[in-house]
Scaffold this motif. Structure first.
Motif: not given
Length: 75
Positions: A20-24, A44-54
């Motif tokens: 889900i984070s990858l797609l977002l 990569l930065r936006s993926f990590l931010v989404f991943y951590v938040l979710i």
């Protein structure tokens, strides 16, 4: 003896959150900036931010609030 680091249910949840984070992250970066030379770093930065938040929200905060309210209501 082989030790299991993550339970299969937790591993599945983390993989789903990663997809889900990858797609977002991909949708956000492609829509906002398009493909430029610094795309992989921003992606990569936006993926990590989404991943951590979710992950924090769905694995810690929601179950914690659910547990706390269950304890509060069942006094």
């Amino acid at each position: 003896m082989k030790q299991i680091v993550l339970r299969p249910q937790l591993r599945r949840k983390l993989l789903i959150i990663a997809v889900i984070s990858l797609l977002l992250a991909s949708a956000l970066e492609m829509y906002t900036f398009g493909l430029h030379s610094d795309f992989p770093g921003r992606w990569l930065r936006s993926f990590l931010v989404f991943y951590v938040l979710i992950a924090i929200t769905s694995l810690l905060i929601v179950p914690g609030v659910n547990y706390g309210m269950g304890k509060f209501i069942r006094r």
